[in-house]
Design a protein around this motif. Structure first.
Motif, PDB file in Angstrom:
ATOM      1  N   ILE A  73       0.779  -1.094  -0.275  1.00 42.16           N
ATOM      2  CA  ILE A  73       0.071   0.072   0.067  1.00 42.16           C
ATOM      3  C   ILE A  73       1.001   1.194   0.076  1.00 42.16           C
ATOM      4  O   ILE A  73       0.694   2.182  -0.641  1.00 42.16           O
ATOM      5  N   ILE A  77       1.073   4.366  -2.700  1.00 37.67           N
ATOM      6  CA  ILE A  77       0.566   5.664  -2.257  1.00 37.67           C
ATOM      7  C   ILE A  77       1.951   6.517  -3.009  1.00 37.67           C
ATOM      8  O   ILE A  77       1.581   7.538  -3.532  1.00 37.67           O
ATOM      9  N   THR A 133       1.406   6.884  -6.415  1.00 35.17           N
ATOM     10  CA  THR A 133       0.169   7.918  -7.021  1.00 35.17           C
ATOM     11  C   THR A 133       0.956   9.268  -6.618  1.00 35.17           C
ATOM     12  O   THR A 133       0.442  10.070  -7.542  1.00 35.17           O
ATOM     13  N   THR A 173      -6.749   4.932  -7.366  1.00 34.65           N
ATOM     14  CA  THR A 173      -5.827   5.968  -6.710  1.00 34.65           C
ATOM     15  C   THR A 173      -6.682   6.810  -5.647  1.00 34.65           C
ATOM     16  O   THR A 173      -6.063   7.435  -4.676  1.00 34.65           O
ATOM     17  N   LEU A 186      -6.263   5.297  -2.280  1.00 37.62           N
ATOM     18  CA  LEU A 186      -4.875   5.460  -1.736  1.00 37.62           C
ATOM     19  C   LEU A 186      -4.709   6.956  -1.285  1.00 37.62           C
ATOM     20  O   LEU A 186      -3.978   6.951  -0.221  1.00 37.62           O
TER      21      LEU A 186
END
Length: 348
Positions: free
Chosen positions: A184, A188, A191, A205, A208
């Motif tokens: 995760i 992130i 992103t 997204t 996230l």
């Protein structure tokens, strides 16, 4: 002077947790989250209110972290699902939290009307409980005797608070490092770097961003809860300018220690927060400055932290170019003396 520096280090460690939250939103997610000014007070208000109502300080602090996480998630929802501009989402949540924080602190009054501050002078806190345990070990007297032998005066009453804060911030640092290296956490980070790319890999997204902002504001609220217990009060205005302090800590730390890896960057953020508090504390000791000049001092520190690295890097680049030019000149003259005429060896 030593006592003042000691106090600045203690506050700097608390602010370092908040700075780590700012680092996640601004650097990792590339999200200008102004919720920080409100969620810091939320953490302090929730912790202070729960302690006044008779709950254990650990329970109060844990609840403050949860509420901070929810506040960050709401900011993420406003941006991702409500399609509101990122900057405006943070501002709206910060404004909403102002009224919510008044209501939370108002829960300690009989009529539940909004309350702007809560004193915690005669209440239990995490630091009080740890001081009692630390004092029973007799470490304070031994450490103070050692410094007295070195001629250091104005020693703090206890080293337990600093030790507890140091352990806490190191634990939070390791948690942040671990989280950003998980699946995760990597998503992130991706992103924040390139949202289109990570979306093309079928990653959600929106989720996230929500999780990242929630985690960021959970750290900010945790910092606020600790600060309220450290300073023995919670006030509605204590969060003003927290985003600037967090950014200053991130910028100063990155400028001094660099940002090549996650582990190094999180250490730089912590060190930056401590350095920032020490500089602020020493600057306020100057006769012609007072507490009202703190925002101006912060602005000057941030400006210097932004400009100086660029200036230093330009000087280094000019020095490297001059060195390469000198080496080419030497090579050119040596070849000329030997009778060679190679065009590629001529200096620029």
């Amino acid at each position: 002077m030593f006592s003042a520096v000691f106090g600045s280090v203690e506050q700097g460690i608390i602010y370092a947790i908040m700075a780590l939250g700012v680092y996640i939103s601004f650097r990792v997610l590339d999200f200008p989250d102004l919720t920080v000014d409100g969620s810091f007070v939320t953490g302090a208000a929730v912790a202070a209110t729960m302690i006044i109502l008779g709950y254990h300080p650990l329970v109060a602090t844990a609840l403050a972290v949860i509420i901070g996480f929810l506040a960050g998630c709401v900011t993420g929802l406003l941006h991702t699902k409500g399609k509101i501009n990122a900057l405006l989402s943070g501002i709206l949540m910060m404004i909403a939290l102002y009224s919510l924080n008044l209501r939370i602190m108002g829960m300690t009054s009989e009529n539940s009307i909004g309350r702007p501050n809560i004193p915690l002078l005669n209440t239990e806190s995490i630091f009080n409980q740890f001081k009692s345990f630390w004092g029973s070990l007799g470490i304070d007297s031994a450490v103070n005797n050692f410094f007295s032998m070195l001629g250091v005066q104005y020693l703090p009453a206890t080293w337990g608070t600093l030790f507890l804060m140091a352990l806490t911030v190191l634990f939070i640092k390791f948690v942040v490092d671990w989280f950003l290296k998980t699946e995760i956490g990597l998503a992130i980070r991706a992103t924040g770097d390139n949202k289109r790319m990570i979306r093309s890999l079928s990653a959600n997204t929106d989720t996230l961003i929500i999780v990242g902002l929630g985690f960021s504001n959970a750290l900010v609220a945790f910092s606020g809860a600790l600060f309220a217990q450290y300073a023995k009060f919670a006030d509605i205005g204590m969060g003003i300018g927290m985003i600037i302090i967090g950014l200053a800590s991130v910028i100063i730390g990155e400028a001094i220690f660099g940002k090549k890896t996650i582990v190094r960057t999180t250490f730089a953020v912590i060190a930056g927060a401590i350095i920032y508090r020490i500089v602020i504390g020493q600057a306020l000791r100057v006769e012609f400055l007072d507490s009202g000049d703190m925002k101006l001092i912060t602005a000057v520190i941030v400006i210097c932290a932004l400009i100086l690295p660029q200036y230093i890097e330009k000087r280094r680049e000019r020095s490297r170019k001059a060195k390469r030019h000198a080496e080419r000149l030497v090579q050119y003259h040596s070849l000329s003396k030997g009778g060679a005429t190679v065009a590629e060896t001529r200096p620029d």
